[in-house]
Design a protein around this motif. Structure first.
Motif, PDB file in Angstrom:
ATOM      1  N   ARG A 155       9.879  -0.949  -7.507  1.00 56.02           N
ATOM      2  CA  ARG A 155      10.367  -0.600  -8.852  1.00 56.02           C
ATOM      3  C   ARG A 155       9.256  -0.753  -9.893  1.00 56.02           C
ATOM      4  O   ARG A 155       9.149   0.052 -10.821  1.00 56.02           O
ATOM      5  CB  ARG A 155      11.576  -1.469  -9.219  1.00 56.02           C
ATOM      6  CG  ARG A 155      12.838  -1.121  -8.437  1.00 56.02           C
ATOM      7  CD  ARG A 155      14.054  -1.824  -9.037  1.00 56.02           C
ATOM      8  NE  ARG A 155      13.982  -3.256  -8.843  1.00 56.02           N
ATOM      9  CZ  ARG A 155      14.455  -3.890  -7.774  1.00 56.02           C
ATOM     10  NH1 ARG A 155      15.026  -3.192  -6.797  1.00 56.02           N
ATOM     11  NH2 ARG A 155      14.369  -5.195  -7.678  1.00 56.02           N
ATOM     12  N   ILE A 156       8.426  -1.811  -9.749  1.00 55.56           N
ATOM     13  CA  ILE A 156       7.307  -1.993 -10.665  1.00 55.56           C
ATOM     14  C   ILE A 156       6.366  -0.785 -10.594  1.00 55.56           C
ATOM     15  O   ILE A 156       5.899  -0.282 -11.612  1.00 55.56           O
ATOM     16  CB  ILE A 156       6.528  -3.287 -10.335  1.00 55.56           C
ATOM     17  CG1 ILE A 156       7.387  -4.515 -10.665  1.00 55.56           C
ATOM     18  CG2 ILE A 156       5.223  -3.350 -11.112  1.00 55.56           C
ATOM     19  CD1 ILE A 156       6.737  -5.822 -10.270  1.00 55.56           C
ATOM     20  N   LYS A 157       6.096  -0.324  -9.396  1.00 60.11           N
ATOM     21  CA  LYS A 157       5.208   0.840  -9.225  1.00 60.11           C
ATOM     22  C   LYS A 157       5.779   2.053  -9.950  1.00 60.11           C
ATOM     23  O   LYS A 157       5.057   2.782 -10.640  1.00 60.11           O
ATOM     24  CB  LYS A 157       5.040   1.143  -7.733  1.00 60.11           C
ATOM     25  CG  LYS A 157       4.411   2.505  -7.424  1.00 60.11           C
ATOM     26  CD  LYS A 157       2.991   2.594  -7.918  1.00 60.11           C
ATOM     27  CE  LYS A 157       2.351   3.920  -7.546  1.00 60.11           C
ATOM     28  NZ  LYS A 157       2.921   5.063  -8.269  1.00 60.11           N
ATOM     29  N   ASN A 158       7.069   2.283  -9.806  1.00 59.05           N
ATOM     30  CA  ASN A 158       7.676   3.449 -10.443  1.00 59.05           C
ATOM     31  C   ASN A 158       7.625   3.348 -11.968  1.00 59.05           C
ATOM     32  O   ASN A 158       7.598   4.357 -12.668  1.00 59.05           O
ATOM     33  CB  ASN A 158       9.129   3.599  -9.997  1.00 59.05           C
ATOM     34  CG  ASN A 158       9.224   4.051  -8.542  1.00 59.05           C
ATOM     35  OD1 ASN A 158       8.294   4.649  -8.023  1.00 59.05           O
ATOM     36  ND2 ASN A 158      10.331   3.757  -7.896  1.00 59.05           N
ATOM     37  N   GLN A 159       7.594   2.110 -12.487  1.00 60.62           N
ATOM     38  CA  GLN A 159       7.575   1.913 -13.927  1.00 60.62           C
ATOM     39  C   GLN A 159       6.157   1.892 -14.495  1.00 60.62           C
ATOM     40  O   GLN A 159       5.917   2.360 -15.603  1.00 60.62           O
ATOM     41  CB  GLN A 159       8.271   0.593 -14.287  1.00 60.62           C
ATOM     42  CG  GLN A 159       9.757   0.576 -13.961  1.00 60.62           C
ATOM     43  CD  GLN A 159      10.350  -0.818 -14.073  1.00 60.62           C
ATOM     44  OE1 GLN A 159       9.663  -1.770 -14.431  1.00 60.62           O
ATOM     45  NE2 GLN A 159      11.628  -0.959 -13.749  1.00 60.62           N
ATOM     46  N   ILE A 213       0.837  -1.202   0.000  1.00 62.32           N
ATOM     47  CA  ILE A 213       0.000   0.000   0.000  1.00 62.32           C
ATOM     48  C   ILE A 213       0.873   1.253   0.000  1.00 62.32           C
ATOM     49  O   ILE A 213       0.633   2.206  -0.756  1.00 62.32           O
ATOM     50  CB  ILE A 213      -0.945  -0.003   1.214  1.00 62.32           C
ATOM     51  CG1 ILE A 213      -1.989  -1.125   1.074  1.00 62.32           C
ATOM     52  CG2 ILE A 213      -1.632   1.352   1.380  1.00 62.32           C
ATOM     53  CD1 ILE A 213      -2.902  -0.976  -0.128  1.00 62.32           C
ATOM     54  N   TYR A 214       1.906   1.261   0.835  1.00 57.07           N
ATOM     55  CA  TYR A 214       2.794   2.422   0.861  1.00 57.07           C
ATOM     56  C   TYR A 214       3.547   2.568  -0.457  1.00 57.07           C
ATOM     57  O   TYR A 214       3.887   3.687  -0.876  1.00 57.07           O
ATOM     58  CB  TYR A 214       3.783   2.302   2.027  1.00 57.07           C
ATOM     59  CG  TYR A 214       3.101   2.224   3.378  1.00 57.07           C
ATOM     60  CD1 TYR A 214       2.000   3.022   3.667  1.00 57.07           C
ATOM     61  CD2 TYR A 214       3.544   1.335   4.359  1.00 57.07           C
ATOM     62  CE1 TYR A 214       1.359   2.945   4.905  1.00 57.07           C
ATOM     63  CE2 TYR A 214       2.920   1.258   5.594  1.00 57.07           C
ATOM     64  CZ  TYR A 214       1.827   2.061   5.858  1.00 57.07           C
ATOM     65  OH  TYR A 214       1.196   1.978   7.080  1.00 57.07           O
ATOM     66  N   THR A 215       3.785   1.448  -1.126  1.00 56.54           N
ATOM     67  CA  THR A 215       4.395   1.504  -2.453  1.00 56.54           C
ATOM     68  C   THR A 215       3.467   2.225  -3.431  1.00 56.54           C
ATOM     69  O   THR A 215       3.899   3.093  -4.194  1.00 56.54           O
ATOM     70  CB  THR A 215       4.687   0.077  -2.973  1.00 56.54           C
ATOM     71  OG1 THR A 215       5.658  -0.544  -2.132  1.00 56.54           O
ATOM     72  CG2 THR A 215       5.205   0.103  -4.401  1.00 56.54           C
ATOM     73  N   ASN A 216       2.180   1.882  -3.401  1.00 59.29           N
ATOM     74  CA  ASN A 216       1.217   2.525  -4.293  1.00 59.29           C
ATOM     75  C   ASN A 216       1.101   4.024  -4.028  1.00 59.29           C
ATOM     76  O   ASN A 216       0.858   4.813  -4.941  1.00 59.29           O
ATOM     77  CB  ASN A 216      -0.154   1.866  -4.166  1.00 59.29           C
ATOM     78  CG  ASN A 216      -0.258   0.588  -4.976  1.00 59.29           C
ATOM     79  OD1 ASN A 216       0.328   0.474  -6.039  1.00 59.29           O
ATOM     80  ND2 ASN A 216      -0.989  -0.382  -4.466  1.00 59.29           N
TER      81      ASN A 216
END
Length: 431
Positions: free
Chosen positions: A395-399, A355-358
């Motif tokens: 990293r997936i989130k940033n991409q 969640i914090y990643t999102n």
């Protein structure tokens, strides 16, 4: 000796050790796990290697019994121990000429990753399905079928990509305990994600049905919380030994830390809040499909809010759920809990970190990673891999932008996790 919702592993281990007339297979496995624990605690390589030799011998015994269709309930008990052995030995180097047979799934032997642990989970699923009619409902088999293996399945998959028989196992077999009911609700995440990945965005009715499925599941989580009065087991009064030597303070980030009236409330609390953390990103995507459809006629201001994760209602609620998980960490990771506290927190903590990643909240995400690193330093070997997986999702989130949850089954390559030859279907359909 009674089995609790939380302390299933210690209950099962004591029960296995106390059984009379154990098979050589089970006896070797119990000796193996003892040697591995002692070898790790004393940094005794010879003891650890002896444990691995016993483990490999037990694998050969099980393979022989399965190939001859010779059933003993010790097969189920041994398969449980195999899972825990893989958790305990992820950092141990393999012996030369080890057997590379994993029960049922026959995947590659993977001594330095999660692959063999996942393969053993799949193996025990198959064992239980094949031998279920031959087992009796005894005090050891019951917790394995009803709670222990269900928890392991949820931890390994985040209830994503379940096969039809796995979905049925999670939803149709229950012993009536609150935790077993909760795991059944988790299973609903699988058909939701399956539909989300395959839905035609132009099919407005299908998008509406998916959104309603998501909202019904959200209500089921909330109704479970109210039904079992989970709030009654929580207190903000910390015990005397509340502070941990290596857990960073987080009251500024998450609010007042929590403690619990009794031990059984901890796992219930952690997994309850993990459920919405895994569900809410799917609700966000389902709403996005419905609101963005021309038939919806949603006003522009509401549409913009629905499409922005930082303003979306479900994502904001998910952030609060993640904070509830983190408020528990100071209690679970205090020094007197040792590794046991970390063992129960890894799965919910992964859900919170996603969640914090999102939200791209690096401060809260990094705090979660510090807890996982602390678990690694105390001997929780899976924590090393969870750190890598967490940064992978970051990293997936940033991409790629906002995403749904990521499961271990999706991260670990098939070559090391055991190829699942069966087609993964909508879990509500027949295979």
């Amino acid at each position: 000796m009674a089995v609790s919702d939380v302390d299933m592993w210690h209950y099962l281990l004591q029960g296995f050790a106390g059984l009379p007339n154990k098979t050589e297979m089970l006896d070797k496995t119990l000796s193996a796990i003892t040697c591995l624990y002692i070898g790790k605690a004393r940094q005794d390589d010879r003891m650890s290697k002896h444990g691995l030799q016993l483990y490999n011998g037990a694998i050969r015994h099980m393979s022989s019994m399965i190939s001859r269709d010779v059933f003993s309930e010790d097969i189920v008990y041994t398969a449980v121990l195999f899972q825990e052995i893989e958790v305990s030995r992820l950092d141990l180097q393999p012996l030369q000429n080890q057997a590379n047979v994993v029960p049922i799934t026959k995947s590659s032997y993977c001594p330095n990753g999660l692959g063999s642990w996942l393969a053993h989970i799949n193996g025990l699923n198959t064992i239980m399905k094949h031998y279920h009619q031959r087992t009796v409902n005894n005090p050891l088999i019951g917790p394995i079928y009803q709670r222990y293996q269900k928890l392991r399945m949820i931890q390994s998959s985040s209830a994503r990509g379940l096969l039809p028989d796995e979905y049925k196992f999670l939803t149709e077999t229950t012993d009536g305990t609150p935790f077993c009911e909760l795991l059944g609700i988790f299973a609903e995440l699988s058909p939701i994600v399956t539909k989300l990945q395959s839905i035609d965005p132009s099919d407005y009715d299908a998008c509406q049905d998916l959104l309603q499925h998501c909202l019904r599941t959200k209500k089921r989580f909330f109704a479970w919380y109210v039904k079992h009065r989970l709030a009654d087991g929580i207190t903000t009064d910390p015990p005397g030994e509340f502070l941990s030597s290596d857990t960073p303070d987080a009251e500024r980030l998450f609010g007042t830390p929590l403690s619990f009236r009794n031990f059984d409330y901890i796992l219930l609390h952690l997994h309850y809040w993990a459920g919405p953390c895994l569900l809410y990103p799917s609700i966000f995507h389902a709403k996005k499909l419905v609101y963005a459809h021309p038939k919806s006629n949603i006003p522009a201001d509401i549409l913009n809010k629905a499409l922005d994760p930082l303003q979306n209602e479900e994502y904001l609620e998910a952030s609060q759920c993640a904070d509830e998980i983190c408020r528990t960490m100071r209690y679970c990771t205090r020094d007197s809990m040792k590794v046991a506290g970390y063992h129960m927190t890894m799965f919910p903590l992964c859900a919170a970190s996603q969640i914090y990643t999102n939200f791209e909240n690096l401060e809260k995400f990094s705090w979660c990673i510090k807890i996982v690193e602390s678990a690694a330093s105390r001997g929780h070997e899976t924590a090393h891999y969870i750190v890598d997986i967490s940064w992978h999702t970051w990293r997936i989130k940033n991409q790629c932008g906002p995403m749904t949850s990521v499961a271990l089954r999706e991260i670990v390559p098939e070559s090391v996790s055991g190829k699942r030859h069966e087609k993964i279907l909508d879990a509500t359909e027949e295979a």
